[in-house]
Design an enzyme around this catalytic site. Structure first.
Site, PDB file in Angstrom:
ATOM      1  N   ASN A 112       1.277  -0.944   0.216  1.00  0.00           N
ATOM      2  CA  ASN A 112       0.050   0.241  -0.041  1.00  0.00           C
ATOM      3  C   ASN A 112       1.064   1.347   0.045  1.00  0.00           C
ATOM      4  O   ASN A 112       2.080   0.808   0.633  1.00  0.00           O
ATOM      5  CB  ASN A 112      -0.987   0.019   0.967  1.00  0.00           C
ATOM      6  CG  ASN A 112      -1.674   1.103   1.689  1.00  0.00           C
ATOM      7  OD1 ASN A 112      -2.745   1.677   0.295  1.00  0.00           O
ATOM      8  ND2 ASN A 112      -2.097   1.939   2.538  1.00  0.00           N
ATOM      9  N   HIS A 114       0.778   5.652   1.257  1.00  0.00           N
ATOM     10  CA  HIS A 114       0.725   6.225   1.738  1.00  0.00           C
ATOM     11  C   HIS A 114       1.007   7.788   2.219  1.00  0.00           C
ATOM     12  O   HIS A 114       2.286   7.709   2.229  1.00  0.00           O
ATOM     13  CB  HIS A 114      -0.174   5.817   3.808  1.00  0.00           C
ATOM     14  CG  HIS A 114      -0.936   6.769   4.585  1.00  0.00           C
ATOM     15  ND1 HIS A 114      -2.199   7.065   4.639  1.00  0.00           N
ATOM     16  CD2 HIS A 114      -0.227   7.737   5.176  1.00  0.00           C
ATOM     17  CE1 HIS A 114      -2.311   7.805   4.841  1.00  0.00           C
ATOM     18  NE2 HIS A 114      -1.203   7.827   6.104  1.00  0.00           N
TER      19      HIS A 114
HETATM   20  C1  GRF Z   1      -2.046   9.497  -3.335  1.00  0.00           C
HETATM   21  O1  GRF Z   1      -1.686  10.466  -2.643  1.00  0.00           O
HETATM   22  C2  GRF Z   1      -2.101   8.414  -2.744  1.00  0.00           C
HETATM   23  O2  GRF Z   1      -0.934   8.253  -1.757  1.00  0.00           O
HETATM   24  C3  GRF Z   1      -3.178   8.441  -1.342  1.00  0.00           C
HETATM   25  O3  GRF Z   1      -4.632   8.845  -2.668  1.00  0.00           O
HETATM   26  C4  GRF Z   1      -3.759   9.620  -3.869  1.00  0.00           C
HETATM   27  C5  GRF Z   1      -4.401   8.506  -4.617  1.00  0.00           C
HETATM   28  O4  GRF Z   1      -3.389   9.120  -5.920  1.00  0.00           O
HETATM   29  N1  GRF Z   1      -3.727   7.342  -0.887  1.00  0.00           N
HETATM   30  P1  GRF Z   1      -3.648   8.576  -7.474  1.00  0.00           P
HETATM   31  O5  GRF Z   1      -4.777   7.986  -8.101  1.00  0.00           O
HETATM   32  O6  GRF Z   1      -2.768   7.382  -7.452  1.00  0.00           O
HETATM   33  O7  GRF Z   1      -3.428   9.503  -8.598  1.00  0.00           O
END
Ligand code: GRF
Length: 218
Positions: A112, A114
Site C-alpha cells: 500500500n 500512504h
Molecule cells: C495518493 O496520494 C495516495 O497516496 C493516496 O491517494 C492518492 C491517490 O492518487 N492514498 P492517485 O489515484 O494514484 O493519483
C-alpha cells in the site's frame, strides 16, 4: 533476476500512481506487467488508464466494511486477482479496507502507499493533516498491507520538506511525485526478490537504507 512480476492494482481515484507503474513496466524500469486493475468506483480514472493500455479493468461495488457484502466482494476480488495469476497486489489510492481472503491469499505480496511518514498521519488526508499539525517534514510510505489501515511493515519512506507558504494542494502535489518514485522502487525490489519481512521490519537485501531524503529540488 526472478522474472517479470504480474501486478494487480486496486485503485479508487485518478490513478497517477497506477500510471507511473504502467509506464515504468512498459519502459523496463520495473520488471513487471500490470495485468489487472480493480476499482470500487465505476468512474475511477484508474479504470480508464488501464483500458487505454489494454489492461483488464474491472469495477466491483464494495459494501460497508465488515458486512457480508464486503466479504463477498473480498472473495470476488481475490478470485479475479488469482485468475489473472497476480504475483503482487499494489493498493494505489484504494480507499477501502481490503478483506481477509485477499490478505491471506497474498500474504507478503500486497503493498500500500500512504502519503505521510507512518506511523504519523494515518487516514484519508495524510498530507493535509501533516501541514495542519505544523510538521516541518512530510513524506510518503510504502508498506506491506495488513488487516489495519496504514499499518503493515514499512518497505520504503521518503521525506518531503514542508515549505513556509505551503497549501495542502501544493504539498500534496510534491508528495505525489515522490510517491511515484518510491512505489516503483519498492515494486522493483520485490521483483528482484530482495524484500525480507522480519516481524515489523522489512530488510532490503543489498541496501544500506530504504529511507530517502526528498529527491525534489529545494
Ligand atoms: C495518493 O496520494 C495516495 O497516496 C493516496 O491517494 C492518492 C491517490 O492518487 N492514498 P492517485 O489515484 O494514484 O493519483
Amino acid at each position: 533476476m526472478a522474472g517479470k512480476v504480474r501486478i494487480g492494482v486496486l485503485a479508487s481515484g485518478s490513478g497517477t500512481n497506477l500510471q507511473s507503474i504502467i509506464d515504468r513496466c512498459e519502459d523496463g524500469r520495473i520488471d513487471g506487467q500490470v495485468v489487472i486493475v480493480i476499482s470500487d468506483k465505476a468512474d475511477a480514472g484508474a479504470l480508464d488508464r488501464a483500458r487505454k493500455h489494454g489492461i483488464r479493468a474491472v469495477h466491483f461495488e464494495v459494501p460497508k466494511t465488515g458486512t457480508d457484502g464486503w466479504l463477498a466482494a473480498d472473495q470476488t476480488i481475490t478470485q479475479e486477482l488469482q485468475a489473472a495469476e497476480v504475483g503482487l497486489v499494489c493498493l494505489a489510492g484504494y480507499m477501502r479496507m481490503v478483506g481477509p481472503q485477499m490478505l491471506a491469499a497474498f500474504k507478503g505480496r500486497a503493498m500500500n502507499i500512504h502519503p505521510a511518514l507512518l506511523p504519523a498521519f494515518k487516514g484519508t488526508h495524510g498530507q493535509r493533516d501533516a501541514l495542519e499539525y505544523g510538521a516541518k517534514v512530510a513524506g510518503a510510505t510504502i508498506h506491506f498491507a495488513d488487516a489495519e489501515f496504514d499499518h503493515g511493515p514499512i518497505i520504503i519512506q521518503v521525506a518531503v520538506p514542508v515549505r513556509e507558504d505551503d497549501t495542502p494542494d501544493a504539498l500534496g502535489a510534491r508528495i505525489l511525485k515522490q510517491e511515484h518514485e518510491i512505489y516503483a522502487q519498492a515494486i522493483q525490489w520485490f521483483a528482484e526478490g530482495r524484500l525480507k519481512i522480519e516481524g515489523r521490519r522489512v530488510r532490503v537485501e543489498g541496501e544500506a537504507t530504504a529511507g530517502r531524503l526528498s529527491m525534489e529540488a529545494s
